[in-house]
Write an enzyme that holds these catalytic residues in place. Structure first.
Site, PDB file in Angstrom:
ATOM      1  N   GLY A  29      -0.042  -8.591 -11.720  1.00 61.56           N
ATOM      2  CA  GLY A  29       0.220 -10.026 -11.670  1.00 61.56           C
ATOM      3  C   GLY A  29       0.654 -10.483 -10.295  1.00 61.56           C
ATOM      4  CG  HIS A  51      -2.161 -11.421  -3.542  1.00 64.61           C
ATOM      5  ND1 HIS A  51      -3.317 -10.721  -3.308  1.00 64.61           N
ATOM      6  CD2 HIS A  51      -1.207 -10.483  -3.813  1.00 64.61           C
ATOM      7  CE1 HIS A  51      -3.083  -9.430  -3.395  1.00 64.61           C
ATOM      8  NE2 HIS A  51      -1.805  -9.253  -3.720  1.00 64.61           N
ATOM      9  CD  GLU A  52      -8.502 -15.527  -1.518  1.00 64.37           C
ATOM     10  OE1 GLU A  52      -9.680 -15.143  -1.662  1.00 64.37           O
ATOM     11  OE2 GLU A  52      -8.031 -16.504  -2.134  1.00 64.37           O
ATOM     12  N   GLY A  53      -6.041 -11.405  -2.429  1.00 58.33           N
ATOM     13  CA  GLY A  53      -6.582 -10.043  -2.559  1.00 58.33           C
ATOM     14  C   GLY A  53      -7.089  -9.803  -3.982  1.00 58.33           C
ATOM     15  CG  HIS A  54      -4.337  -9.599  -7.248  1.00 54.13           C
ATOM     16  ND1 HIS A  54      -3.123 -10.135  -6.913  1.00 54.13           N
ATOM     17  CD2 HIS A  54      -4.125  -8.278  -7.444  1.00 54.13           C
ATOM     18  CE1 HIS A  54      -2.202  -9.184  -6.923  1.00 54.13           C
ATOM     19  NE2 HIS A  54      -2.784  -8.051  -7.232  1.00 54.13           N
ATOM     20  CD  GLN A  85       2.322   1.107 -11.111  1.00 56.15           C
ATOM     21  OE1 GLN A  85       1.509   1.174 -12.014  1.00 56.15           O
ATOM     22  NE2 GLN A  85       1.991   0.657  -9.906  1.00 56.15           N
ATOM     23  CB  VAL A 118      -2.922 -10.788   0.957  1.00 57.60           C
ATOM     24  CG1 VAL A 118      -3.391 -11.761   2.020  1.00 57.60           C
ATOM     25  CG2 VAL A 118      -4.078 -10.289   0.153  1.00 57.60           C
ATOM     26  CB  SER A 139       2.522  -8.949  -5.297  1.00 58.65           C
ATOM     27  OG  SER A 139       1.239  -8.884  -5.851  1.00 58.65           O
ATOM     28  NE  ARG A 140       6.936  -3.973  -4.115  1.00 52.47           N
ATOM     29  CZ  ARG A 140       6.177  -3.058  -4.730  1.00 52.47           C
ATOM     30  NH1 ARG A 140       5.021  -2.691  -4.210  1.00 52.47           N
ATOM     31  NH2 ARG A 140       6.569  -2.508  -5.857  1.00 52.47           N
TER      32      ARG A 140
HETATM   33  O1  PAF Z   1      -2.379  -1.489  -7.825  1.00 50.49           O
HETATM   34  C1  PAF Z   1      -1.730  -1.939  -8.782  1.00 50.49           C
HETATM   35  O2  PAF Z   1      -1.469  -3.140  -8.889  1.00 50.49           O
HETATM   36  C2  PAF Z   1      -1.221  -0.980  -9.850  1.00 50.49           C
HETATM   37  O3  PAF Z   1      -0.861   0.243  -9.309  1.00 50.49           O
HETATM   38  C3  PAF Z   1      -2.225  -0.789 -11.013  1.00 50.49           C
HETATM   39  C4  PAF Z   1      -3.510  -0.129 -10.548  1.00 50.49           C
HETATM   40  C5  PAF Z   1      -2.542  -2.138 -11.641  1.00 50.49           C
HETATM   41  C6  PAF Z   1      -1.610   0.117 -12.085  1.00 50.49           C
HETATM   42  O4  PAF Z   1      -0.440  -0.436 -12.596  1.00 50.49           O
END
Ligand code: PAF
Length: 283
Positions: free
Chosen positions: A31, A34-37, A61, A184, A186-187
């Site tokens: 979630g 951003h532009e990368g996603h 993780q 880019v 999220s952090r």
């Molecule tokens: O790259 C990420 O955002 C995460 O590591 C992923 C691949 C969604 C797994 O939680």
């Protein structure tokens, strides 16, 4: 766009799509889109007829001292971006839906996960491969698109699907950068304006490597020392690691062999924010 929050209904929807011979592409995220996603979603749209976006902040993780609880979760905004980008299904489960009581199985990432991010964040990649395997099982895609910004993660996921015979094509999508060259992420929202500008030094380091390798320099260790100095010279930044690795094995490389592919891995702190980046070169 349909929003689904439980694995069962997602699996049922996917089964119908597969029966209708739909090619399914998945983009997995935590979630804070951003532009990368959005570029990953565009890539999935190009290669598949149906796009599933997953949003799940995976507790497995994050280390105990990491930012799991304060990780941004702007769900409404993410859903609006996803819908506008042409996502067909948004799968956004809760931690309880993914890891119900009694959950006890973890997949362990191997040697590729030992150095760099794996060494700094013990258990991180085990958490990643466990959730990625679950999300692949739930969404049963033909293709899954991941960003090349997380190069070590991408290499580990490619290895995972080969090792476990998971029938999915893993597609890498290029790093998207801000004007300063900062990748880019999220952090990046945690960075002050000054830190954000200074953090562009990582990309300047990648460009330095590019120009030195084009001069046929083969002393990779010398080039990394220069880049470390560039990062340390930025008042807001502190280098963590800078290293060339063999792109196949992620083993550190000190001297380049002509024709071989090397990846420059960089990690640095800007204030309390840890940034990573990388570049791929042929010597
Ligand atoms: O790259 C990420 O955002 C995460 O590591 C992923 C691949 C969604 C797994 O939680």
């Amino acid at each position: 766009m349909q929003i689904i929050t439980e694995p069962g209904p997602m699996q049922a929807a996917v089964e119908k799509l597969r029966l209708c011979r739909q090619r399914i592409g998945v983009v997995m995220t935590m979630g804070a889109l951003h532009e990368g996603h959005l570029s990953l979603i565009r890539e999935a749209r190009n290669i598949a007829g149906t796009v599933i976006l997953t949003i799940f902040v995976n507790p497995k993780q994050f280390g105990p001292d990491e930012d799991f609880h304060r990780y941004p979760r702007p769900f409404e905004q993410d859903a609006a971006h996803a819908s506008a980008a042409g996502v067909d299904y948004l799968f956004a489960p809760s931690p309880e839906a993914m890891y119900p009581e009694g959950f006890q199985t973890t997949i362990r990432a191997g040697a590729l996960a030992e150095g760099f991010e794996g060494a700094r964040r013990p258990g991180h990649f085990d958490g990643v491969v466990t959730v990625v395997t679950k999300l692949l099982e739930i969404t049963k895609p033909h293709a899954a698109v991941f960003g090349e910004k997380d190069a070590q993660q991408l290499a580990i996921i490619r290895r995972l699907v080969r090792d476990l015979n998971i029938d999915v094509e893993i597609v890498g999508a290029p790093v998207i950068r801000e004007e300063s060259g900062l990748a880019v992420s999220s952090r990046n929202i945690y960075l002050s304006a000054e830190q954000r500008k200074a953090a562009g030094v990582l990309y300047r380091g990648i460009r330095h490597a590019d120009s030195e390798l084009k001069k046929q320099r083969n002393d990779l260790a010398g080039i990394t020392a220069e880049i470390e100095q560039m990062i340390a010279g930025e008042p807001e930044c502190r280098p963590d690691y800078v290293c060339f690795v063999d792109d196949g094995t992620f083993m550190p490389a000190e001297t380049a062999v002509p024709g071989r592919k090397y990846r420059l891995l960089l990690a640095a702190w800007a204030g309390s924010v840890r940034l990573i980046d990388n570049g791929l070169f042929t010597a």
